[in-house]
Design a protein around this motif. Structure first.
Motif, PDB file in Angstrom:
ATOM      1  N   GLN A  82       0.823  -1.207   0.000  1.00 26.84           N
ATOM      2  CA  GLN A  82       0.000   0.000   0.000  1.00 26.84           C
ATOM      3  C   GLN A  82       0.861   1.263   0.000  1.00 26.84           C
ATOM      4  N   ARG A  83       0.429   2.266  -0.720  1.00 26.79           N
ATOM      5  CA  ARG A  83       1.083   3.577  -0.663  1.00 26.79           C
ATOM      6  C   ARG A  83       1.003   4.096   0.773  1.00 26.79           C
ATOM      7  N   GLY A  84       2.091   4.638   1.246  1.00 28.79           N
ATOM      8  CA  GLY A  84       2.143   5.133   2.613  1.00 28.79           C
ATOM      9  C   GLY A  84       2.760   4.156   3.592  1.00 28.79           C
ATOM     10  N   SER A  85       3.047   2.947   3.128  1.00 25.75           N
ATOM     11  CA  SER A  85       3.622   1.932   4.017  1.00 25.75           C
ATOM     12  C   SER A  85       5.134   1.895   3.893  1.00 25.75           C
ATOM     13  N   ILE A  86       5.807   1.558   4.987  1.00 25.52           N
ATOM     14  CA  ILE A  86       7.256   1.407   4.963  1.00 25.52           C
ATOM     15  C   ILE A  86       7.634   0.201   4.112  1.00 25.52           C
ATOM     16  N   LYS A 144      18.500  10.488   0.003  1.00 24.26           N
ATOM     17  CA  LYS A 144      19.257   9.816   1.062  1.00 24.26           C
ATOM     18  C   LYS A 144      18.981   8.307   1.049  1.00 24.26           C
ATOM     19  N   LEU A 145      17.734   7.930   0.857  1.00 26.83           N
ATOM     20  CA  LEU A 145      17.407   6.506   0.775  1.00 26.83           C
ATOM     21  C   LEU A 145      18.035   5.880  -0.469  1.00 26.83           C
ATOM     22  N   TRP A 146      17.990   6.582  -1.569  1.00 29.49           N
ATOM     23  CA  TRP A 146      18.604   6.110  -2.810  1.00 29.49           C
ATOM     24  C   TRP A 146      20.113   5.943  -2.625  1.00 29.49           C
ATOM     25  N   SER A 147      20.742   6.918  -1.963  1.00 34.29           N
ATOM     26  CA  SER A 147      22.180   6.834  -1.717  1.00 34.29           C
ATOM     27  C   SER A 147      22.514   5.622  -0.858  1.00 34.29           C
ATOM     28  N   MET A 148      21.650   5.312   0.085  1.00 29.44           N
ATOM     29  CA  MET A 148      21.855   4.168   0.962  1.00 29.44           C
ATOM     30  C   MET A 148      21.876   2.863   0.163  1.00 29.44           C
ATOM     31  N   VAL A 149      20.867   2.662  -0.656  1.00 32.13           N
ATOM     32  CA  VAL A 149      20.791   1.409  -1.419  1.00 32.13           C
ATOM     33  C   VAL A 149      21.857   1.375  -2.512  1.00 32.13           C
ATOM     34  N   HIS A 150      22.155   2.522  -3.099  1.00 29.78           N
ATOM     35  CA  HIS A 150      23.187   2.574  -4.135  1.00 29.78           C
ATOM     36  C   HIS A 150      24.548   2.224  -3.528  1.00 29.78           C
ATOM     37  N   GLY A 151      24.818   2.761  -2.342  1.00 32.50           N
ATOM     38  CA  GLY A 151      26.076   2.468  -1.677  1.00 32.50           C
ATOM     39  C   GLY A 151      26.210   1.003  -1.295  1.00 32.50           C
ATOM     40  N   LEU A 152      25.153   0.430  -0.743  1.00 33.78           N
ATOM     41  CA  LEU A 152      25.182  -0.985  -0.379  1.00 33.78           C
ATOM     42  C   LEU A 152      25.337  -1.867  -1.620  1.00 33.78           C
ATOM     43  N   SER A 153      24.691  -1.473  -2.709  1.00 31.79           N
ATOM     44  CA  SER A 153      24.826  -2.225  -3.956  1.00 31.79           C
ATOM     45  C   SER A 153      26.276  -2.213  -4.432  1.00 31.79           C
ATOM     46  N   SER A 154      26.894  -1.039  -4.382  1.00 34.53           N
ATOM     47  CA  SER A 154      28.284  -0.910  -4.832  1.00 34.53           C
ATOM     48  C   SER A 154      29.222  -1.747  -3.965  1.00 34.53           C
ATOM     49  N   ILE A 155      29.003  -1.702  -2.649  1.00 32.24           N
ATOM     50  CA  ILE A 155      29.848  -2.476  -1.734  1.00 32.24           C
ATOM     51  C   ILE A 155      29.687  -3.972  -1.993  1.00 32.24           C
ATOM     52  N   LYS A 156      28.440  -4.404  -2.199  1.00 30.38           N
ATOM     53  CA  LYS A 156      28.202  -5.817  -2.457  1.00 30.38           C
ATOM     54  C   LYS A 156      28.880  -6.256  -3.752  1.00 30.38           C
ATOM     55  N   MET A 157      28.771  -5.444  -4.799  1.00 30.13           N
ATOM     56  CA  MET A 157      29.355  -5.805  -6.088  1.00 30.13           C
ATOM     57  C   MET A 157      30.875  -5.813  -6.070  1.00 30.13           C
ATOM     58  N   SER A 158      31.462  -5.067  -5.145  1.00 29.34           N
ATOM     59  CA  SER A 158      32.920  -5.022  -5.066  1.00 29.34           C
ATOM     60  C   SER A 158      33.513  -6.371  -4.683  1.00 29.34           C
ATOM     61  N   THR A 207      17.100   1.427   6.609  1.00 31.86           N
ATOM     62  CA  THR A 207      15.926   2.220   6.220  1.00 31.86           C
ATOM     63  C   THR A 207      15.016   2.433   7.419  1.00 31.86           C
ATOM     64  N   HIS A 208      14.760   1.377   8.191  1.00 35.23           N
ATOM     65  CA  HIS A 208      13.936   1.487   9.394  1.00 35.23           C
ATOM     66  C   HIS A 208      14.522   2.507  10.366  1.00 35.23           C
ATOM     67  N   THR A 209      15.819   2.421  10.585  1.00 40.01           N
ATOM     68  CA  THR A 209      16.479   3.319  11.532  1.00 40.01           C
ATOM     69  C   THR A 209      16.347   4.769  11.100  1.00 40.01           C
ATOM     70  N   TYR A 210      16.578   5.015   9.815  1.00 38.23           N
ATOM     71  CA  TYR A 210      16.492   6.384   9.306  1.00 38.23           C
ATOM     72  C   TYR A 210      15.071   6.924   9.399  1.00 38.23           C
ATOM     73  N   MET A 211      14.099   6.125   8.981  1.00 34.58           N
ATOM     74  CA  MET A 211      12.716   6.595   9.003  1.00 34.58           C
ATOM     75  C   MET A 211      12.204   6.741  10.437  1.00 34.58           C
ATOM     76  N   ALA A 212      12.679   5.878  11.351  1.00 36.89           N
ATOM     77  CA  ALA A 212      12.300   6.010  12.763  1.00 36.89           C
ATOM     78  C   ALA A 212      12.823   7.318  13.327  1.00 36.89           C
ATOM     79  N   GLY A 213      14.021   7.707  12.898  1.00 33.90           N
ATOM     80  CA  GLY A 213      14.573   8.980  13.324  1.00 33.90           C
ATOM     81  C   GLY A 213      13.726  10.164  12.852  1.00 33.90           C
ATOM     82  N   LEU A 214      13.221  10.079  11.637  1.00 33.35           N
ATOM     83  CA  LEU A 214      12.340  11.140  11.132  1.00 33.35           C
ATOM     84  C   LEU A 214      11.036  11.195  11.923  1.00 33.35           C
ATOM     85  N   ARG A 215      10.494  10.019  12.244  1.00 28.44           N
ATOM     86  CA  ARG A 215       9.257   9.982  13.032  1.00 28.44           C
ATOM     87  C   ARG A 215       9.465  10.570  14.422  1.00 28.44           C
TER      88      ARG A 215
END
Length: 207
Positions: free
Chosen positions: A84-88, A160-174, A194-202
């Motif tokens: 659903q839209r609006g869900s984590i 910021k979320l995109w950077s997070m997944v992009h960074g993890l992807s790059s590290i994994k591929m290395s 992602t949970h930690t970051y969004m919890a901080g915003l909440r």
């Protein structure tokens, strides 16, 4: 991307057949070093035929790059659709799809995120909303609204979320992550981060 999503892009004309041929050459060889003659051979046409649609190899690579982003958009949309839209969970699904797609299609990484990727995205022939990033923006915007997080900037959070997944992807591929963290579960790390970051915003919104 993959063969199945490539076929959804193929309408039987020579131009798309050549784009698919280029993508398949990259995927099977793991290299961008194919020639126009290679693409023509795979498409079953003469060596001169590709030049009816592409001025040179770079032009064909740009089109292949657009196809790679198109495939990423399909992967993200497919993964997000059950949630659903609006869900984590919808945000997690989009991030997970990105992680899986990029790491499984590692041969396309430099093509998508190098100079050719910038040209492909800036081209008038490409719908940038097909890349999947705007799907993430929508997911973030609806989540922030549902959680009444009014002080956060949608684009800032999305990048910021995109950077997070992009960074993890790059590290994994290395291939070096296991040297530092042998038991690392990258998809789980993405969910947790992602949970930690969004919890901080909440938490900040409720002060």
């Amino acid at each position: 991307m993959g063969v199945s999503s490539l076929k959804t892009y193929h309408h039987g004309d020579l131009k798309n057949a050549l784009i698919i041929a280029g993508a398949e050459l990259i995927e099977t060889s793991g290299s961008l070093n194919f020639t126009m003659a290679d693409a023509a051979r795979m498409a079953g046409v003469s060596n001169a035929a590709p030049y009816r649609h592409f001025r040179d190899r770079d032009a064909l690579l740009e089109a292949v790059c657009q196809l790679a982003f198109y495939g990423l958009g399909i992967a993200a949309s497919t993964a997000a659709s059950p949630y659903q839209r609006g869900s984590i969970e919808r945000i997690h699904a989009i991030g997970g799809a990105y992680l899986h797609y990029v790491t499984e299609k590692a041969a396309f990484y430099d093509l998508m995120w190098g100079d050719m990727g910038a040209r492909a995205l800036d081209s008038d022939s490409f719908d940038e909303k097909a890349s999947g990033f705007f799907l993430l923006i929508d997911a973030v915007e609806s989540y922030l609204a549902a959680e009444a997080i009014n002080q956060a900037d949608v684009m800032d959070v999305s990048v910021k979320l995109w950077s997070m997944v992009h960074g993890l992807s790059s590290i994994k591929m290395s291939g070096k992550l296991t040297h530092f963290h042998p038991t690392a579960d990258v998809p789980e790390m993405l969910v947790s981060a992602t949970h930690t970051y969004m919890a901080g915003l909440r938490s900040e919104a409720r002060r």
